[in-house]
Design an enzyme around this catalytic site. Structure first.
Site, PDB file in Angstrom:
ATOM      1  N   SER A 241      46.649  50.490  58.679  1.00  0.00           N
ATOM      2  CA  SER A 241      46.964  51.899  58.928  1.00  0.00           C
ATOM      3  C   SER A 241      47.502  52.566  57.652  1.00  0.00           C
ATOM      4  O   SER A 241      47.698  51.908  56.628  1.00  0.00           O
ATOM      5  CB  SER A 241      47.992  51.995  60.060  1.00  0.00           C
ATOM      6  OG  SER A 241      49.193  51.360  59.680  1.00  0.00           O
ATOM      7  N   TYR A 242      47.776  53.857  57.757  1.00  0.00           N
ATOM      8  CA  TYR A 242      48.213  54.664  56.600  1.00  0.00           C
ATOM      9  C   TYR A 242      49.414  54.038  55.891  1.00  0.00           C
ATOM     10  O   TYR A 242      50.429  53.742  56.523  1.00  0.00           O
ATOM     11  CB  TYR A 242      48.567  56.072  57.094  1.00  0.00           C
ATOM     12  CG  TYR A 242      48.948  57.028  55.990  1.00  0.00           C
ATOM     13  CD1 TYR A 242      47.986  57.535  55.123  1.00  0.00           C
ATOM     14  CD2 TYR A 242      50.279  57.410  55.806  1.00  0.00           C
ATOM     15  CE1 TYR A 242      48.345  58.410  54.108  1.00  0.00           C
ATOM     16  CE2 TYR A 242      50.632  58.286  54.790  1.00  0.00           C
ATOM     17  CZ  TYR A 242      49.665  58.776  53.941  1.00  0.00           C
ATOM     18  OH  TYR A 242      50.013  59.630  52.929  1.00  0.00           O
ATOM     19  N   PRO A 243      49.317  53.799  54.558  1.00  0.00           N
ATOM     20  CA  PRO A 243      50.378  53.028  53.885  1.00  0.00           C
ATOM     21  C   PRO A 243      51.630  53.798  53.485  1.00  0.00           C
ATOM     22  O   PRO A 243      52.704  53.205  53.401  1.00  0.00           O
ATOM     23  CB  PRO A 243      49.673  52.495  52.631  1.00  0.00           C
ATOM     24  CG  PRO A 243      48.560  53.442  52.365  1.00  0.00           C
ATOM     25  CD  PRO A 243      48.168  54.040  53.683  1.00  0.00           C
TER      26      PRO A 243
END
Length: 448
Positions: free
Chosen positions: A147-149
């Site tokens: 997922s978005y880091p």
């Protein structure tokens, strides 16, 4: 306004002192640099001293173990002759178990990763720089595997928690993970440690997606980071680790007290998934009872030296920026910086560290952060000005929050900022004669 004026101000004034270079100053980079320089000066002023410790080997009811002489909680003896005297006195004397204390400690599985936590962990385990971790996890994200880091949350919503059983079912078939199954908990939906809508900010914690990569084709560094993220989710479905710590107090000849510390792992729990980085110094101790008697078989004196404070690693620097509030004396402002996640944001911290490197303020050798002469020169010049303090960032964050809620005036904030810059210029010009730089910093300054 602050960065442009302050950078020019210090660049021009330090030029007059013979330091011809560009000195960039900013509200996040300068307080961060001040914390690094503070540590560097502590190390430079540290004076190492020798000390001695007495270690004994006991044989009680046929069982052997070691202990360290202690007096009022201190095992260090500052005089070698006294240490030798204690060792000689205890040799061959009767030893009695004076006391045994056992304490069970429970360790919960770690929370899921946000970017700072992942950067700190990858640095601790693999010596990756924060920027390197961000670049690798960004690639994993772009390939659709995580997922978005750039997240600052360590929680997920129920929606994400619902996808985990499906991902875990596929992990069970992967050779690297098959030993961790079956899982003690099939779901974490009810567990507020991981699933809490209220604690999810703009983005939820970094977790794997339903697209599982082919491990055999993953680049080595990508695999290491993906593995950390995958294991954080597997570990969340495991039990807590339970460790029993024991302390044995052994009295020699009814006069000298020795302490032995040990541990027994009662339940490994999640630690079978994520093993600790640091090796535990505690040893396994034999089973003994209070009042058991035996003999002091052997004593020896060990000489050591007091060690200077350790330099920060790049991973610790990320944590230091995140918790800069802990370096503030004002409790209310500390609260603000803790709420606003310290200095910088998840997305900018790695960039700030890279910028400090690129601008010649810090060197990183073997993962340790060193402040250069240029850094020391600037921080000495900035001195007690608020530019070097996390307080300023805290006050600004507080005011910006009030502005966003409509509780404070943007114009007033800009006017005050302008006044601060005028004050900074006038006050700094006044004190340049008081700046004292060490000969060493003058010599080592590049360019000279």
């Amino acid at each position: 306004i602050v960065g442009m004026n302050a950078s020019r101000l210090y660049t021009l004034l330090l030029q007059q002192k013979g330091f011809s270079d560009v000195f960039s100053v900013g509200r996040v980079q300068t307080p961060t640099l001040a914390l690094i320089v503070k540590k560097e000066l502590e190390i430079e002023s540290f004076v190492s001293e020798p000390f001695w410790e007495v270690e004994a080997t006991f044989k009680i009811t046929g069982k052997k173990y070691k202990g360290k002489w202690e007096d009022k909680g201190n095992s260090r003896i500052m005089d070698s002759a006294l240490a030798e005297k204690i060792a000689l006195f205890c040799q061959g004397k009767e030893a009695t178990i004076a006391d045994i204390k056992k304490e069970k400690k429970e360790f919960l599985p770690p929370q899921l990763y946000n970017l700072s936590a992942l950067q700190a962990e990858a640095n601790r385990r693999y010596k990756f720089s924060p920027k390197k971790t961000l670049d690798i996890v960004q690639k994993l994200y772009q390939k659709g595997w995580v997922s978005y880091p750039r997240s600052d949350s360590r929680h997920i919503t129920t929606e994400e928690a619902n996808t985990l059983p499906q991902i875990l079912a596929r992990y069970e078939k992967i050779k690297d993970y098959e030993d961790f199954f079956p899982l003690p908990f099939s779901s974490i939906i009810q567990n507020k440690r991981y699933v809490d809508e209220k604690k999810v900010t703009d983005h939820y914690a970094i977790i794997p997606t339903e697209q599982i990569p082919d491990f055999s084709k993953l680049a080595s560094e990508e695999k290491k980071l993906y593995d950390l993220i995958a294991k954080s989710v597997i570990a969340a479905h495991h039990k807590k680790a339970i460790i029993e710590y024991s302390t044995i107090r052994t009295l020699v000849d009814e006069r000298a007290m020795f302490i032995s510390k040990g541990k027994v792992i009662v339940d490994q729990g999640y630690r079978q998934v994520i093993s600790p980085v640091e090796k535990d110094k505690d040893v396994n101790l034999p089973l003994l009872d209070k009042g058991d008697k035996g003999i002091t078989e052997k004593t020896e004196v060990k000489e050591s030296k007091t060690q200077p404070p350790k330099r920060y690693t790049e991973g610790q620097l990320i944590t230091l920026m995140k918790t800069a509030g802990k370096h503030i004396d004002d409790k209310e402002l500390e609260q603000v910086l803790t709420q606003t996640e310290g200095l910088g944001t998840e997305a900018t911290r790695a960039g700030i560290i890279t910028m400090l490197k690129d601008r010649g303020y810090i060197d990183v050798k073997k993962n340790r952060v060193y402040a250069t002469s240029k850094a020391k020169v600037l921080i000495i010049a900035v001195g007690k000005e608020i530019l070097a303090s996390p307080e300023m960032t805290a006050k600004w964050e507080q005011r910006l929050k009030q502005i966003s809620k409509g509780e404070a005036s943007p114009k007033q904030f800009m006017d005050q900022t302008s006044q601060m810059v005028h004050h900074l210029i006038a006050a700094t010009k006044e004190v340049t004669n008081e700046w004292i730089f060490s000969e060493e910093d003058k010599q080592q300054f590049i360019p000279k």
